[in-house]
Design an enzyme around this catalytic site. Structure first.
Site, short mmCIF file in Angstrom:
data_model
loop_
_atom_site.label_atom_id
_atom_site.label_comp_id
_atom_site.label_asym_id
_atom_site.label_seq_id
_atom_site.Cartn_x
_atom_site.Cartn_y
_atom_site.Cartn_z
N SER A 128 0.83 -1.21 0.00
CA SER A 128 0.00 0.00 0.00
C SER A 128 0.86 1.24 0.00
O SER A 128 1.96 1.25 0.55
CB SER A 128 -0.90 0.00 1.25
OG SER A 128 -1.51 1.26 1.42
N TYR A 152 -1.72 -0.70 10.58
CA TYR A 152 -2.02 -1.30 9.26
C TYR A 152 -0.84 -1.06 8.32
O TYR A 152 -0.31 -1.99 7.71
CB TYR A 152 -3.30 -0.71 8.67
CG TYR A 152 -3.41 -0.96 7.20
CD1 TYR A 152 -3.10 0.04 6.29
CD2 TYR A 152 -3.76 -2.22 6.72
CE1 TYR A 152 -3.15 -0.21 4.92
CE2 TYR A 152 -3.81 -2.47 5.36
CZ TYR A 152 -3.50 -1.46 4.46
OH TYR A 152 -3.54 -1.71 3.11
N LYS A 156 2.18 -3.64 6.39
CA LYS A 156 2.57 -3.67 4.98
C LYS A 156 4.09 -3.45 4.84
O LYS A 156 4.76 -4.11 4.06
CB LYS A 156 1.80 -2.60 4.19
CG LYS A 156 0.32 -2.86 4.10
CD LYS A 156 0.00 -4.21 3.47
CE LYS A 156 -1.48 -4.45 3.34
NZ LYS A 156 -1.78 -5.80 2.78
N ASN A 201 -15.23 3.67 5.48
CA ASN A 201 -14.14 4.56 5.89
C ASN A 201 -13.67 5.42 4.72
O ASN A 201 -13.22 6.54 4.89
CB ASN A 201 -12.92 3.74 6.37
CG ASN A 201 -13.23 2.93 7.61
OD1 ASN A 201 -13.70 3.47 8.61
ND2 ASN A 201 -13.01 1.62 7.54
N VAL A 220 -16.79 16.19 4.59
CA VAL A 220 -15.49 16.45 3.95
C VAL A 220 -14.50 16.75 5.06
O VAL A 220 -14.68 17.73 5.80
CB VAL A 220 -15.59 17.62 2.96
CG1 VAL A 220 -14.20 17.99 2.43
CG2 VAL A 220 -16.53 17.26 1.81
N PHE A 221 -13.48 15.90 5.19
CA PHE A 221 -12.56 16.02 6.33
C PHE A 221 -11.50 17.08 6.05
O PHE A 221 -10.38 16.79 5.66
CB PHE A 221 -11.88 14.67 6.59
CG PHE A 221 -12.82 13.56 6.97
CD1 PHE A 221 -12.57 12.26 6.55
CD2 PHE A 221 -13.95 13.80 7.74
CE1 PHE A 221 -13.43 11.21 6.90
CE2 PHE A 221 -14.82 12.76 8.09
CZ PHE A 221 -14.54 11.47 7.67
C1 WQD Z 1 -9.44 9.81 0.70
C2 WQD Z 1 -9.65 11.31 0.92
C3 WQD Z 1 -9.97 11.90 3.22
C4 WQD Z 1 -13.80 9.81 3.66
C5 WQD Z 1 -6.91 4.75 2.86
C6 WQD Z 1 -5.84 3.92 3.49
C7 WQD Z 1 -4.98 3.29 2.43
C8 WQD Z 1 -5.84 2.52 1.47
C9 WQD Z 1 -6.92 3.43 0.87
C10 WQD Z 1 -5.77 0.22 2.16
C11 WQD Z 1 -8.91 11.85 2.14
C12 WQD Z 1 -11.23 12.19 2.42
C13 WQD Z 1 -12.62 10.31 3.15
C14 WQD Z 1 -14.86 10.70 4.01
C15 WQD Z 1 -13.48 12.55 3.34
N1 WQD Z 1 -6.43 1.41 2.12
N2 WQD Z 1 -12.47 11.66 3.00
N3 WQD Z 1 -14.65 12.05 3.83
O1 WQD Z 1 -7.19 7.70 3.63
O2 WQD Z 1 -6.23 8.12 1.29
O3 WQD Z 1 -6.33 5.80 2.16
O4 WQD Z 1 -7.67 3.95 1.98
O5 WQD Z 1 -4.74 -0.05 1.58
O6 WQD Z 1 -4.06 2.43 3.04
O7 WQD Z 1 -5.02 4.79 4.24
O8 WQD Z 1 -8.44 6.97 1.53
O9 WQD Z 1 -10.79 7.15 0.85
O10 WQD Z 1 -10.24 7.15 3.34
O11 WQD Z 1 -9.69 9.15 1.95
O12 WQD Z 1 -13.34 13.78 3.19
O13 WQD Z 1 -15.96 10.30 4.48
O14 WQD Z 1 -11.03 11.54 1.18
O15 WQD Z 1 -9.72 12.94 4.16
O16 WQD Z 1 -8.49 13.18 1.82
P1 WQD Z 1 -7.01 7.27 2.22
P2 WQD Z 1 -9.87 7.54 1.95
#
Ligand code: WQD
Length: 347
Positions: A128, A152, A156, A201, A220-221
Site C-alpha cells: 500500500s 495497518y 505492509k 471509511n 469532507v474532512f
Molecule cells: C481519501 C480522501 C480523506 C472519507 C486509505 C488507506 C490506504 C488505502 C486506501 C488500504 C482523504 C477524504 C474520506 C470521508 C473525506 N487502504 N475523506 N470524507 O485515507 O487516502 O487511504 O484507503 O490499503 O491504506 O489509508 O483513503 O478514501 O479514506 O480518503 O473527506 O468520508 O477523502 O480525508 O483526503 P485514504 P480515503
C-alpha cells in the site's frame, strides 16, 4: 484437468481480489481461491460465476492455518500466489494493533511456508502507498522514504521486509510488492464491486451511498490543506486497472527471474471536491456535504509516479476519474445493499 497455470488467490472473496480473479481468468490462468469470509461475503461467488463462465473454485480456509493450506496445495499445486488476505482499515488498526499484527503478518508468513512446502517460490504481495507515510516529495517514486504511521501501514512495511529477507535467505524466492494507491470503481458489469461493512471509511464508497440514498450527507474532512481547493488529494485508480497490474506483475514473475516493488497508481491526483463533482456528473445525483475538521492521520496529498511499473511491467492505468465514478455508480445503483441486494440481471 486444465493446462492453465494455477494461481492461489488468498482473500479471494474481497474487493480487489475478485476483480483480480476475473483478470487472471481472462489472461489464461486457473484460480484457486481461499477465503474465511472474515471481511467478505460468500454471495460474491454467485456473481463471479456468470462472469467467469464457470463456478469459481474457492476453499473456505483461514490462511493462518498453515497445515490446512499446505494440505490444499499438496492436492492442488500452484505456480504462484497473489496474497490479499489481510485486515485493511487504518482507523481500526490503531484500536486493535495486536489483531492487525497477528493476522496480517501471520497470514503472510503462513502463505510463504505453505508455498515453500509445495516447492513454489513466487508471490505477489498486496502492499500500500501507506508505507510512504506523509510524502515529502510528490509524485512518489518507489525509492521514496518509507515509514509506518499506523499499525495497518506497519504490517505492509514489515510484510515487504519479510519478503526481502526471504529473498536474501533463499534466492529461489521471487516476490512482487505492489503498492496500491486508492482503489475505487467496479467491474463494468455492475455484478461485483466494493461492499464495505458498516460505515464506509473510504471516500468513494461513502459518496456512492450518499448518491443512492443510503447516507444523508458526506463529511469532507478538512478544507484547509495546502492543495488546489483545500481538500485532500489522492491518486484514485480504477480497480480493473489495479487487477490488470497484478496480472502484469505475475507474468513478470513467471517469465523472468528477480523480485520487484512497484507503485500501482495513475500519476494523477484528485481532491475530495473533484471526486464529489465527478460523482454528481456520473450519477446525476446531488452529493450534499458538510466540511468538518481534518481526520487525524490524513495527509494533504499523495499521488504516484507510475513510471517504474510502466517500464518494468508494460502496465499503466487506462481509466480516468469519470469512468471510475460511472462504474462505481452502476454497481451501487444496481446493488443498493451491496451483495445483500438481489443479483441484477447481467446487463
Ligand atoms: C481519501 C480522501 C480523506 C472519507 C486509505 C488507506 C490506504 C488505502 C486506501 C488500504 C482523504 C477524504 C474520506 C470521508 C473525506 N487502504 N475523506 N470524507 O485515507 O487516502 O487511504 O484507503 O490499503 O491504506 O489509508 O483513503 O478514501 O479514506 O480518503 O473527506 O468520508 O477523502 O480525508 O483526503 P485514504 P480515503
Amino acid at each position: 484437468m486444465t493446462d492453465r497455470p494455477r494461481i492461489l488467490l488468498t482473500g479471494a472473496a474481497g474487493y480487489i481480489a475478485t476483480h483480480t480473479w476475473l483478470a487472471l481468468a481472462e489472461a489464461g490462468f486457473d484460480v484457486l481461491g481461499v477465503d474465511n469470509f472474515a471481511n467478505s461475503s460468500p454471495k460474491v461467488l454467485d456473481r463471479l460465476a456468470p462472469l467467469l463462465g464457470h463456478a469459481p473454485r474457492l476453499e473456505v480456509l483461514d490462511v493462518t492455518q498453515t497445515d490446512a493450506l499446505q494440505d490444499l496445495l499438496r492436492r492442488e499445486p500452484v505456480q504462484a500466489a497473489v496474497h490479499f488476505a489481510a485486515y485493511k482499515a487504518v482507523g481500526e488498526s490503531t484500536q486493535k494493533p495486536l489483531d492487525y499484527y497477528r493476522n496480517n503478518l501471520m497470514s503472510l508468513i503462513s502463505v510463504c511456508e505453505a508455498l515453500r512446502s509445495q516447492g513454489c517460490h513466487r508471490l505477489v504481495f498486496s502492499s500500500s502507498a501507506t508505507v510512504y507515510g506523509d510524502p515529502g516529495v510528490l509524485p512518489l517514486r518507489e525509492d521514496a522514504p518509507t515509514t509506518s504511521t499506523n499499525p495497518y501501514g506497519a504490517t505492509k512495511l514489515v510484510g515487504e521486509q519479510i519478503l526481502r529477507d526471504l529473498g536474501v535467505a533463499d534466492p529461489a524466492w521471487q516476490t512482487a510488492c505492489l503498492r496500491y494507491f486508492n482503489p475505487v470503481g467496479a467491474h463494468p458489469s455492475g455484478l461485483i464491486g466494493e461492499d464495505p461493512r458498516g460505515t464506509p471509511n473510504n471516500l468513494m464508497p461513502y459518496v456512492a451511498q450518499v448518491a443512492v440514498g443510503r447516507r444523508e450527507r458526506l463529511q469532507v474532512f478538512g478544507n484547509d490543506y495546502p492543495t488546489h481547493d483545500g481538500t485532500g488529494v489522492r491518486d484514485y485508480i480504477h480497480v480493473v486497472d489495479l487487477a490488470n497490474g497484478h496480472v502484469a506483475a505475475l507474468r513478470r514473475l513467471l517469465e523472468q527471474p528477480g523480485s520487484f516493488t512497484v507503485n500501482l497508481g495513475t500519476g494523477q491526483g484528485y481532491s475530495v471536491l473533484d471526486v464529489v463533482r465527478a460523482y454528481e456528473a456520473a450519477s446525476g445525483r446531488p452529493i450534499p456535504f458538510d466540511t468538518v475538521p481534518r481526520r487525524p492521520g490524513d495527509v494533504a496529498a499523495c499521488w504516484a509516479d507510475p513510471t517504474h511499473a510502466h517500464q518494468l511491467l508494460g502496465w499503466q492505468a487506462r481509466h480516468g476519474l469519470a469512468r471510475m465514478c460511472e462504474d462505481s455508480w452502476r454497481w451501487q445503483r444496481l446493488n443498493p445493499l451491496g451483495y445483500d441486494s438481489p443479483t441484477p440481471d447481467t446487463p
